[in-house]
Scaffold this active site. Sequence first.
Site, PDB file in Angstrom:
ATOM      1  N   ASP A  90       0.864  -1.175   0.000  1.00 55.69           N
ATOM      2  CA  ASP A  90       0.000   0.000   0.000  1.00 55.69           C
ATOM      3  C   ASP A  90       0.899   1.222   0.000  1.00 55.69           C
ATOM      4  O   ASP A  90       2.127   1.118   0.026  1.00 55.69           O
ATOM      5  CB  ASP A  90      -0.972  -0.031   1.175  1.00 55.69           C
ATOM      6  CG  ASP A  90      -0.260   0.186   2.488  1.00 55.69           C
ATOM      7  OD1 ASP A  90       0.973   0.349   2.480  1.00 55.69           O
ATOM      8  OD2 ASP A  90      -0.931   0.175   3.526  1.00 55.69           O
ATOM      9  N   ASP A 288      -8.040  -7.354   0.987  1.00 53.95           N
ATOM     10  CA  ASP A 288      -7.048  -7.578   2.040  1.00 53.95           C
ATOM     11  C   ASP A 288      -7.695  -7.181   3.353  1.00 53.95           C
ATOM     12  O   ASP A 288      -8.558  -6.294   3.381  1.00 53.95           O
ATOM     13  CB  ASP A 288      -5.807  -6.705   1.835  1.00 53.95           C
ATOM     14  CG  ASP A 288      -6.043  -5.278   2.293  1.00 53.95           C
ATOM     15  OD1 ASP A 288      -6.677  -4.511   1.542  1.00 53.95           O
ATOM     16  OD2 ASP A 288      -5.646  -4.931   3.421  1.00 53.95           O
ATOM     17  N   HIS A 357      -5.578 -20.954  10.413  1.00 54.33           N
ATOM     18  CA  HIS A 357      -6.908 -21.404   9.986  1.00 54.33           C
ATOM     19  C   HIS A 357      -7.708 -20.263   9.368  1.00 54.33           C
ATOM     20  O   HIS A 357      -8.339 -20.433   8.326  1.00 54.33           O
ATOM     21  CB  HIS A 357      -7.693 -22.021  11.143  1.00 54.33           C
ATOM     22  CG  HIS A 357      -9.140 -22.145  10.791  1.00 54.33           C
ATOM     23  ND1 HIS A 357      -9.603 -23.097   9.912  1.00 54.33           N
ATOM     24  CD2 HIS A 357     -10.218 -21.383  11.128  1.00 54.33           C
ATOM     25  CE1 HIS A 357     -10.907 -22.931   9.740  1.00 54.33           C
ATOM     26  NE2 HIS A 357     -11.305 -21.904  10.466  1.00 54.33           N
TER      27      HIS A 357
END
Lengths: 395, 395
Positions: A90, A288, A357
Amino acid sequence: MFDFTVDTTSGCARSGTLELPHGTVDTPCFMPVGTQGTVRALSPNDLRAVGATLVLANTYHLHVRPGEEVVAKLGALHRFMAWDRPLLTDSGGFQVFSLEGFRRVDDDGVEFQSHVDGGRRRLTPERATEIQWTLGADIAMAFDHVVPGDADEATARDAMERTLRWLARCAKRHGELADGRTGGRAVSDGAVVRPSASPPIRQTLWPILQGGTHRALREEGLRRILDMTSWTGLAIGGLAVGEPKPVMYAVLDALAPRLPPGLPRYLMGVGFPEDLVAAVERGVDLFDCVAPTRNGRNGSAFTPDGPVNIRNAEHREDPRPLDASCDCETCTTFSRGYLRHLFVAEELLGLRLLSLHNVRYLIRLAEDMRAAIRRNAFGPWAEAWRRRYLRSGPA
Amino acid sequence: MFDFTVDTTSGCARSGTLELPHGTVDTPCFMPVGTQGTVRALSPNDLRAVGATLVLANTYHLHVRPGEEVVAKLGALHRFMAWDRPLLTDSGGFQVFSLEGFRRVDDDGVEFQSHVDGGRRRLTPERATEIQWTLGADIAMAFDHVVPGDADEATARDAMERTLRWLARCAKRHGELADGRTGGRAVSDGAVVRPSASPPIRQTLWPILQGGTHRALREEGLRRILDMTSWTGLAIGGLAVGEPKPVMYAVLDALAPRLPPGLPRYLMGVGFPEDLVAAVERGVDLFDCVAPTRNGRNGSAFTPDGPVNIRNAEHREDPRPLDASCDCETCTTFSRGYLRHLFVAEELLGLRLLSLHNVRYLIRLAEDMRAAIRRNAFGPWAEAWRRRYLRSGPA
């Protein structure tokens, strides 16, 4: 290059393939966030194992510490963080406008206070572009002025106009750097900018659309961005910054028919599972968010049946996996009871296993959406997904 | 079963192979410590990758949290922590005698205060044996009374005599459990003890030799342990608890000719690289220590040239690996400059990468010693190793 197909069963969901110097990115795509050049608690091997293709790193954070020159001396960002697949940086705009502390904006750029040492620093469109060039990610973002989700139209217009002026300066400097016109010479503030890899990578610069929650501003901003030059992608910034979700969806709905189909669309800072599904439905390709890692470190896990807090006493003796449908190391190896023990006992492995996870969950969600779009069945897929995920009410 | 060969070039260094229910352990062997059922910051895959064969877990910690009954309900310790190779549990003796807080010892056992909830708890030789049976490790340790390294002879004798009386009670209860004479019935304090795996594993119980720094006590204790019954291994406890290193070495020197060659010898809580080399020279086979993970979390790394503190500014732009001779993920993937950045930026990945390297370093050190012994060259190997490791003075 971006090849894509569109689903006809719901909204305008798309699935595409984006070619970048360090590899191919299939969309819809969720990118994990490696703020300081590391996705918190995860290793590059972990990221490969969960299927990450594109990873984001924060220009502001790497500029402040260790400094882009240190990253360059250690072989530029890919080598530094040992990530051999595509990277996006970014521009630092979001950080300098959202972090606490001193900040002064003028048309030249932003003066702000480092959160590390409290020192005054300055970012301009040119510096943000040069820093990103030095870091050497596949995709660099233009330096933008972000306003809060409840900003009025005058405030939002002021920031959008500044973002457009800055975009022209970013594009000019990026073009000079890409052409080698400033290679190895001081370009601003006395800093020396070198091509960050040999042969220099073909870094691409994407614009960021601002305009707050004001559709007319968003539409005007989009037209003016597209009129400026031809781009390889486009980011939608300034959403998911405090405005209600229906307002975010309304902006996406307004933009969807106006976005050029051939450009991948990146919705910055989004998001949670239900946001990804809603945004893909509205034609977004890339995402994101720090949610999977931050929530994971707090013991909160995404599952197809909604979020689970692993600290809850109900998991104490539960031999089942966190998410029986998940193929990640956490779910194929450990019981909920063990994961709860790790959190209750404050063991570092717990932070990693839930982060792993959650990142896998969002990447698999993107993979599932892609598969549904490829069989032209996104509408019914999304309906079934929501029925299960939101059964117990929105998270 | 323990097959071994002895090196003739220095002291009495041995290399052997220990058969256990969950696999084979080559010695010399360093076991990483998984205090709460997890080696801090490392996953079972990490441990396999660095070549760990035998892992230690702490009975005291698992008893206090989550409780051995919870571990049993989640499939016993191997399944709980997803470690399919050999496990050893200590007896809790060291913890109840070394943790802060209330403690009352009588001949029956020890009453102590849980460090988790402050509640009063009691361990006896029978309970420590039952808890370890329920956890189901390959090797259980006898419950012992540990005294500080500077304990006088009377104090050390008192603790040694108690440890011998407790050993007989541990062996009796372990025999009953192994024979199934108490299977599924309440055995003490109302707790129900079940065989922890089906078919029940052949858990073995090892005695712990105490006696402080007093050689005569140590020799007497050893005779009385060996007279009691036949054992499959023997631990030397109460060393590396504050006494000077030469004193520890003198005790090992005194014991070496008296230890039965056919029993693997486990020196508890040791240690640092130079301690492992010195102890192997004195005939020790097995080691455990939290140093590699604890020091790793503090940014201190073992290398062949002595310890390195990765936080030091000299590593800021250093592209070299932590240890050029090391085959671990940390050393084959990342630069010192990046590792320093992770520590300075307080990133979780740093804690893991240095822990991983340090565990690999000690396991590789043990592997190197084994190879030197196998070619009957331990003496010159140890001399060369010390010349390099201690070049800049002892750590």
